[in-house]
Write an enzyme that holds these catalytic residues in place. Structure first.
Site, PDB file in Angstrom:
ATOM      1  N   GLU A 157       0.938  -1.304   0.141  1.00 41.03           N
ATOM      2  CA  GLU A 157       0.042   0.294  -0.069  1.00 41.03           C
ATOM      3  C   GLU A 157       0.886   1.454  -0.062  1.00 41.03           C
ATOM      4  O   GLU A 157       1.829   1.132   0.347  1.00 41.03           O
ATOM      5  CB  GLU A 157      -1.099   0.327   1.385  1.00 41.03           C
ATOM      6  CG  GLU A 157      -1.848   1.029   1.588  1.00 41.03           C
ATOM      7  CD  GLU A 157      -2.452   0.997   2.901  1.00 41.03           C
ATOM      8  OE1 GLU A 157      -3.828   2.217   2.846  1.00 41.03           O
ATOM      9  OE2 GLU A 157      -2.722  -0.330   3.274  1.00 41.03           O
ATOM     10  N   LYS A 191      -9.327   2.158  -3.113  1.00 34.78           N
ATOM     11  CA  LYS A 191      -9.908   1.979  -0.889  1.00 34.78           C
ATOM     12  C   LYS A 191     -11.230   2.461  -1.005  1.00 34.78           C
ATOM     13  O   LYS A 191     -11.212   3.495  -0.554  1.00 34.78           O
ATOM     14  CB  LYS A 191      -8.539   2.502   0.075  1.00 34.78           C
ATOM     15  CG  LYS A 191      -8.401   1.204   1.197  1.00 34.78           C
ATOM     16  CD  LYS A 191      -7.270   1.883   1.948  1.00 34.78           C
ATOM     17  CE  LYS A 191      -7.406   0.659   3.551  1.00 34.78           C
ATOM     18  NZ  LYS A 191      -6.492   0.894   4.240  1.00 34.78           N
ATOM     19  N   CYS A 235      -5.630  -3.202   1.693  1.00 34.16           N
ATOM     20  CA  CYS A 235      -5.745  -3.351   3.841  1.00 34.16           C
ATOM     21  C   CYS A 235      -6.837  -3.585   4.320  1.00 34.16           C
ATOM     22  O   CYS A 235      -6.837  -4.443   4.568  1.00 34.16           O
ATOM     23  CB  CYS A 235      -5.012  -1.714   3.930  1.00 34.16           C
ATOM     24  SG  CYS A 235      -3.891  -2.770   5.935  1.00 34.16           S
TER      25      CYS A 235
END
Length: 262
Positions: A41, A110, A144
């Site tokens: 990330e 995300k 994540c």
């Protein structure tokens, strides 16, 4: 498909140096027979860099994207990497998949932002399932915290994702995620999950490493330690097909009972 996970925090604040780290890793991955290299990330810029996130953010087709495409084509290996994406006034925490020919195949923003730090710097994405075909596999992208929501990963399973690649910045004390949760996600959704983490102290965070690639049997095919390293494992379509045939999770679902979830 042999898959390489680059566990590294790179050089926070320096896109140029991080591209050099990625280039070197791509060379090693290709030499080891990998068809895909995944980086963590926010790899291109660093994660805990405060207002530099907005300063260093680039469009999905910007100069850094072109540089990564050149790295992928030069070494003949597909690349997944995380970076801050600039889209007008908004900044997204994004990941991109580039083919071994240098073509941009998939782009993901995300959807679930973690904590006040991310909510202060990013706009959440709105598309939960992003996929592309790569070497006969359907590859999905997630970042994540997204993988910690079971509904997210199940949506990928129902859409046919074979390999879910998750660039991450997982910090202490949440090491149970790579140790325990990722193998369970792979098993309950009958897919491979590649979880590639940052490592070591960075700003207010201490990233735990432990990058892993887990198979549909819930077994980690490779697991990194707590330092910078490149680890590799194979994603086997034949084993995936056999596992899905033997495991009834997806066929035994009763969606009519799950309305209360939403």
């Amino acid at each position: 498909m042999r898959t390489a996970l680059l566990q590294s925090s790179g050089r926070p604040g320096s896109v140029e140096e991080n591209l050099e780290v990625l280039d070197e890793a791509a060379g090693r991955a290709a030499a080891a027979g990998a068809g895909l290299l995944a980086a963590p990330e926010m790899f291109l810029t660093g994660y805990a860099i405060g207002d530099d996130i907005a300063r260093l953010a680039e469009p999905a087709d910007g100069a850094s994207a072109a540089a990564v495409a050149g790295i992928a084509a030069r070494h003949g290996v597909a690349v997944v990497y995380g970076y801050p994406e600039r889209a007008g006034e908004a900044v997204f925490n994004s990941a991109q998949l580039v083919s071994a020919d240098g073509d941009r195949l998939a782009h993901y923003r995300k959807t679930h932002l973690f904590g006040p730090f991310e909510r202060a710097h990013f706009t959440p994405g709105e598309q939960p399932v992003v996929q592309a075909e790569l070497d006969g596999l359907r590859v999905g992208l997630m970042i994540c915290y997204d993988v910690e929501f079971p509904e997210n990963v199940r949506a990928h399973a129902l859409a046919g994702t074979d390999l879910l690649v998750v660039p991450t910045a997982q910090m202490h004390p949440y090491q149970f995620v790579p140790e325990s949760l990722i193998p369970v996600r792979a098993f309950e959704n009958q897919m491979y999950v590649a979880y590639v983490n940052r490592v070591g102290p960075e700003g207010e965070f201490d990233f735990v490493g432990l990058s892993t690639l887990a198979g549909p049997d819930g077994v980690a095919r490779t697991r990194a330690g707590r330092g910078e390293e490149l680890v590799l494992a194979d994603v086997d379509p034949a084993f995936l097909d056999a596992s899905r045939e033997a495991n009834p999770y997806l066929t035994d679902r009763r969606p009519g009972l799950y309305g209360a979830l939403v």
